[in-house]
Design an enzyme around this catalytic site. Structure first.
Site, PDB file in Angstrom:
ATOM      1  CD  GLU A 105      -3.008  -0.926   2.326  1.00 12.23           C
ATOM      2  OE1 GLU A 105      -2.881  -0.005   3.156  1.00 12.23           O
ATOM      3  OE2 GLU A 105      -3.972  -1.701   2.302  1.00 12.23           O
ATOM      4  CD  GLU A 125      -3.746  -5.751   3.990  1.00 13.72           C
ATOM      5  OE1 GLU A 125      -4.515  -4.862   4.420  1.00 13.72           O
ATOM      6  OE2 GLU A 125      -2.505  -5.666   4.055  1.00 13.72           O
TER       7      GLU A 125
HETATM    8  C1  PNW Z   1      -4.188  -1.845   5.600  1.00 18.99           C
HETATM    9  N1  PNW Z   1      -7.805   3.404   4.498  1.00 18.99           N
HETATM   10  O1  PNW Z   1      -4.133  -0.495   5.918  1.00 18.99           O
HETATM   11  C2  PNW Z   1      -2.825  -2.382   5.981  1.00 18.99           C
HETATM   12  O2  PNW Z   1      -2.164  -3.024   4.927  1.00 18.99           O
HETATM   13  C3  PNW Z   1      -2.832  -3.225   7.210  1.00 18.99           C
HETATM   14  O3  PNW Z   1      -1.556  -3.226   7.794  1.00 18.99           O
HETATM   15  C4  PNW Z   1      -3.888  -2.729   8.155  1.00 18.99           C
HETATM   16  O4  PNW Z   1      -3.834  -3.353   9.414  1.00 18.99           O
HETATM   17  C5  PNW Z   1      -5.236  -2.990   7.489  1.00 18.99           C
HETATM   18  O5  PNW Z   1      -5.303  -2.407   6.200  1.00 18.99           O
HETATM   19  C6  PNW Z   1      -6.432  -2.496   8.296  1.00 18.99           C
HETATM   20  O6  PNW Z   1      -6.411  -1.112   8.438  1.00 18.99           O
HETATM   21  C7  PNW Z   1      -5.110   0.415   5.567  1.00 18.99           C
HETATM   22  O7  PNW Z   1      -7.795   4.484   5.160  1.00 18.99           O
HETATM   23  C8  PNW Z   1      -5.117   1.621   6.228  1.00 18.99           C
HETATM   24  O8  PNW Z   1      -8.626   3.236   3.569  1.00 18.99           O
HETATM   25  C9  PNW Z   1      -5.997   2.609   5.873  1.00 18.99           C
HETATM   26  C10 PNW Z   1      -6.904   2.388   4.838  1.00 18.99           C
HETATM   27  C11 PNW Z   1      -6.910   1.182   4.174  1.00 18.99           C
HETATM   28  C12 PNW Z   1      -6.017   0.204   4.538  1.00 18.99           C
END
Ligand code: PNW
Length: 447
Positions: free
Chosen positions: A172, A353
């Site tokens: 990401e 994910e």
């Molecule tokens: C992902 N958003 O992060 C990460 O790859 C993981 O490490 C994390 O634990 C998981 O999703 C859950 O949050 C994100 O704001 C963080 O849309 C923020 C967003 C999406 C994914």
């Protein structure tokens, strides 16, 4: 119970890779063991006020010491694939130079354990834990960091390449850009839009250089990027809203997709950034050729749609999970999967994910009833199945996450796991969703 008589309609293709995902800083703990160096997330989480309750990843789910037990849990679930990340500061404490053998040995033991259990590893090279020493030298604002990343990747390919069929480069990049450099609620905690997009370019460059390092080193594994894609929808029917939504999509999706898969940054985003932006000035001849080095798969992470107003703001359209940024809209997964399959030459796709946080706690009998996670996963898998039926070349699905873990700025309060972790005792309890997922995997269909 799974019953083939129920009909073939929700059956997945033979060999579909059912999985679960984690990342190093979120589960490993053992922050100082065996020569691990400090990362930006150690620094950030130890800075007062940065994480909820001051939580840190010092201990997390103690996976570094309990990985055998966790491997057995994966086996019990019947996982065919396990996505994890390698902690750069375990391999190179300061981000450069000779590898730390004890760090490599940990991942070698983990990979051996997966192999013994017939679970295919999917290894992410960078899930946000940049060595602090590299941050001190400029971090991803510095072009040199992309080269340090490629060196680290080459070291890992050398040491572990015989055991890893699928590599993911940068997890990401958008979240690093947006949360690390725009909102600042992730490490390194900056609010600097001009820096943010230069960081985006260097993350993309690092991705491309790592792909080249795998090919150049004679690596046999497959490799690709891990992108969280957000389908962007107009909040209303106005023409201005359509235009704002298109640009928003450029920043959320095409910036990362087009550079890797088409060899160009989207013109609308470049024009919006402007010729004087640090990013546009930082793009050198040949960079896009590196960034668009051919990849073998695209890893898609899906959590939420975004609804965009004429002013380019977000509005909420659906109920959210415990994560206030996550609107519950399974059909967004169909839209994003069919779109990337159409626009990017039917590259093999993996969902690396998908999941949500739920307010889990053990009941009187010790079981954890996360009915909300089961319905969320059932809905999203139904949509993934519809995409497969529509011809999308989807190979795998990984639940985020295998275990409850350190949810970054949210600390430990948000529980994203199929498996409950009682942090004081480090005892693991399979949630109801884990039992359900085991049935899905065994039946190769949605139950
Ligand atoms: C992902 N958003 O992060 C990460 O790859 C993981 O490490 C994390 O634990 C998981 O999703 C859950 O949050 C994100 O704001 C963080 O849309 C923020 C967003 C999406 C994914």
């Amino acid at each position: 119970e799974a019953n083939p008589e129920d009909g073939p309609e929700l059956r997945f293709p033979d060999g579909f890779q059912w999985g679960a995902a984690t990342s190093a800083y979120q589960i490993e703990g053992a922050a100082k063991d065996d020569g691990r160096g400090q990362s930006v997330w150690d620094t950030f989480s130890h800075t007062p006020g940065r994480t909820r309750g001051g939580d840190t990843g010092d201990v997390a789910a103690d996976h570094y010491h309990r990985y055998r037990e966790d491997l057995d849990l994966m086996k019990e679930l019947g996982l065919r694939s396990y996505r994890f990340s390698i902690a750069w500061p375990r391999i190179q404490a300061d981000g450069t130079g000779q590898p730390n053998q004890r760090g490599l040995d940990f991942y070698r033991r983990l990979l051996d354990g997966l192999h013994e259990r017939d679970i295919a590893p999917m290894a992410t090279l960078f899930h946000w834990d940049l060595p602090q020493a590299l941050q001190d030298a400029g971090g991803w604002e510095s072009r040199d960091t992309a080269h340090r990343f490629a060196d680290y990747a080459a070291t890992v390919f050398d040491a572990l390449g015989d055991r890893v069929p699928t590599w993911l480069t940068v997890n990401e990049p958008k979240t690093v850009v947006q949360n690390g450099y725009l909102s600042g609620h992730h490490a390194p905690g900056r609010n600097d839009p001009d820096a943010a997009y230069l960081v985006a370019h260097h993350l993309q460059l690092g991705h491309g250089l790592a792909v080249q390092a795998l090919r150049g080193g004679g690596g046999t594994g497959r490799i690709g990027p891990a992108l969280n894609l957000h389908p962007c929808y107009p909040a209303d029917d106005a023409a201005d809203t359509a235009a704002a939504t298109r640009l928003y999509d450029g920043y959320e999706n095409r910036l990362y997709l087009d550079s890797i898969l088409k060899g160009s940054y989207p013109e609308d985003v470049l024009a919006d950034l402007g010729p004087d932006s640090r990013m546009v000035r930082g793009i050198r001849d040949g960079d896009l050729e590196i960034i668009s080095s051919p990849v073998d798969l695209l890893a898609v992470q899906y959590y939420t749609p975004i609804y965009v107003t004429a002013d380019g703001d977000q509005v909420r359209r659906w109920p959210t999970s415990e994560a206030e940024w996550q609107q519950l809209y399974p059909d967004g997964l169909f839209d994003i999967l069919t779109r990337v399959a159409r626009d990017y030459d039917r590259l093999p796709l993996s969902i690396t994910e998908n999941g949500l946080p739920t307010p889990d706690r053990p009941g009187a009998d010790g079981s954890v009833d996360d009915a909300g996670r089961i319905s969320f996963l059932r809905d999203h898998l139904t949509v993934a199945h519809r995409a497969v039926a529509a011809g999308v070349p989807l190979e795998s699905f990984h639940v985020w996450s295998l275990l409850d873990n350190f949810e970054w700025a949210e600390g430990y309060r948000q529980r994203w796991g199929l498996v409950y972790v009682d942090y004081p005792s480090q005892r693991r309890i399979l949630k109801r969703s884990a039992h359900w997922y085991r049935e899905v995997i065994a039946a190769n269909r949605i139950v």
